[in-house]
Design an enzyme around this catalytic site. Structure first.
Site, PDB file in Angstrom:
ATOM      1  N   ASP A 182       0.836  -1.197   0.000  1.00  0.00           N
ATOM      2  CA  ASP A 182       0.000   0.000   0.000  1.00  0.00           C
ATOM      3  C   ASP A 182       0.871   1.248   0.000  1.00  0.00           C
ATOM      4  O   ASP A 182       1.541   1.545   0.987  1.00  0.00           O
ATOM      5  CB  ASP A 182      -0.908  -0.034   1.243  1.00  0.00           C
ATOM      6  N   HIS A 184      -0.459   4.124  -0.087  1.00  0.00           N
ATOM      7  CA  HIS A 184      -1.290   4.939   0.812  1.00  0.00           C
ATOM      8  C   HIS A 184      -1.402   6.381   0.351  1.00  0.00           C
ATOM      9  O   HIS A 184      -1.683   7.285   1.148  1.00  0.00           O
ATOM     10  CB  HIS A 184      -0.728   4.883   2.240  1.00  0.00           C
ATOM     11  N   GLU A 208      -1.271  -0.650  -4.048  1.00  0.00           N
ATOM     12  CA  GLU A 208      -2.477   0.116  -3.704  1.00  0.00           C
ATOM     13  C   GLU A 208      -2.180   1.605  -3.609  1.00  0.00           C
ATOM     14  O   GLU A 208      -1.178   2.011  -3.029  1.00  0.00           O
ATOM     15  CB  GLU A 208      -3.021  -0.393  -2.366  1.00  0.00           C
ATOM     16  N   GLU A 234     -10.467   3.594  -2.167  1.00  0.00           N
ATOM     17  CA  GLU A 234     -10.970   3.728  -0.799  1.00  0.00           C
ATOM     18  C   GLU A 234     -11.435   5.134  -0.473  1.00  0.00           C
ATOM     19  O   GLU A 234     -12.210   5.336   0.470  1.00  0.00           O
ATOM     20  CB  GLU A 234      -9.903   3.298   0.208  1.00  0.00           C
ATOM     21  N   HIS A 284     -12.282  -2.007   0.771  1.00  0.00           N
ATOM     22  CA  HIS A 284     -11.586  -1.367   1.881  1.00  0.00           C
ATOM     23  C   HIS A 284     -12.415  -1.540   3.148  1.00  0.00           C
ATOM     24  O   HIS A 284     -13.612  -1.270   3.158  1.00  0.00           O
ATOM     25  CB  HIS A 284     -11.440   0.125   1.547  1.00  0.00           C
TER      26      HIS A 284
END
Length: 381
Positions: A182, A184, A208, A234, A284
């Protein structure tokens, strides 16, 4: 049946629960995202909930449309409120018809749901130790944050550290372990291309949020550098928020959040749209037990969901965890990295409301970490 009351609870470590009460004694639970604006969400939820009093809770689509189709619509505050209320309405409807929610949306499309577990924490470390713990508990899939702060252009030593962590996992577990990485949204386009390319030899399960979804034009550039599946979604909400992502062809996995995207039916619609583009889904769900239970209902009837995030033991759960507020704790019992389909009416949860009330009295003041780069500029968390 009529809605008589809507009650909102703020619950540590970072959850907002909502309960809808009816005149027939059937109650439904939903969950909203606290983020950095907990008081705003709570106030908005109480304001919007007034529109539900006296209404039939079974008319979910009508109520959703009325809540959503206002002049100034969308946005994370509005959408998490609508999501939480809608989840609670579905919980009522399932209990009314004595059926799991997925049975009311066409029935099961699978026999069980594969799940993954978080490792490494916010500033990733000890990933091999954490992964061994998960493997020993039956998981064969994990996800980790790739990096901490990373400036627009940064020192390649940080890139080497990320690669070393993923390489250590691959060396320790071979290809038996699926590794989600991720970014993020912490990584900007110039370094995202570099990092994605450097990680490719270690065969991540997916990368991700390689960049923030607001910079989604950069997904094309990253996708042209690697064949690793790219995931995002997400922070997006509603079908309309996912349209361009789906049409672009550069994202392989969407990750809508039921507590933000618009609730159970809206998330199901988004995932069905993705199926038409041959895109997978890995929803998510790093929040509380109600959001996870709602997501499992969607997973159960969505064939393109291939794996599910779950937050039991996640590094954000300080002081309390999912099972602390659930009486039927078996609902989140994992076996060999899978979870069975829910079989109780509605969400399938029996919430310990007395515990919720007790913890809610302590208040909630949770916010995202405030990170800065080496030069004092704001860093993405």
């Amino acid at each position: 049946m009529k809605i008589t009351d809507v009650i909102v609870y703020t619950v540590k470590p970072r959850w907002i629960f909502v309960k809808i009460v009816t005149d027939e004694g059937i109650e439904g639970w939903g969950e909203m995202v606290s983020g950095t604006k907990t008081e705003t969400v709570v106030a908005g939820a109480k304001e919007m909930a007034r529109r539900l009093i006296g209404r039939n809770p079974l008319e979910i689509e009508t109520l959703w449309q009325e809540l959503y189709r206002v002049f100034f619509r969308g946005g994370p505050i509005n959408m998490t409120i609508i999501s939480g209320l809608e989840i609670a309405l579905w919980d009522i409807k399932g209990k009314y018809y004595q059926a799991p929610i997925y049975d009311l949306m066409g029935g099961a499309a699978r026999e069980r749901i594969k799940v993954y577990s978080w490792i490494g924490g916010d500033r990733p470390s000890d990933v091999v130790k954490d992964a061994k713990d998960r493997v020993d508990r039956g998981f064969d899939s994990v996800k980790m944050n790739a990096t901490e702060e990373l400036h627009y252009i940064d020192n390649f030593k940080k890139i080497d550290e990320v690669v070393a962590r993923v390489a250590a996992l691959r060396e320790a577990f071979g290809n038996d372990l699926n590794i989600g990485v991720d970014f993020h949204g912490r990584v900007h386009k110039p370094m995202a291309k570099v990092l994605a390319k450097e990680l490719e030899p270690y065969r991540p399960m997916f990368l991700e949020e390689v960049v923030l979804c607001e910079n989604q034009e950069a997904f094309k550039e990253v996708a042209e550098h690697v064949v690793t599946p790219l995931a995002t979604g997400e922070r997006l909400y509603t079908r309309w928020g996912f349209k361009d992502i789906l049409k672009s062809g550069y994202i392989d996995i969407i990750q809508p959040d039921v507590a933000l995207a618009g609730g159970i039916m809206e998330t199901r619609k988004i995932i069905a749209m993705a199926e038409a583009y041959d895109i997978a889904a890995a929803p998510h769900a790093p929040y509380g037990p109600i959001a996870l239970a709602a997501t499992l209902q969607i997973d159960s009837c969505s064939p393109n969901v291939f794996i599910q995030e779950q937050s039991l033991g996640i590094h954000y759960n300080k002081g309390f965890d999912l099972l602390d507020f659930v009486e039927n704790k078996e609902i989140f019992q994992y076996q060999d990295g899978f979870i069975g389909l829910p079989d109780k009416p509605g969400l399938g949860l029996i919430i310990d409301e007395e515990k919720v009330k007790e913890v809610s009295m302590e208040g909630l003041n949770w916010s995202n970490p405030n990170w800065k780069h080496y030069d004092g500029t704001k860093a993405e968390w």
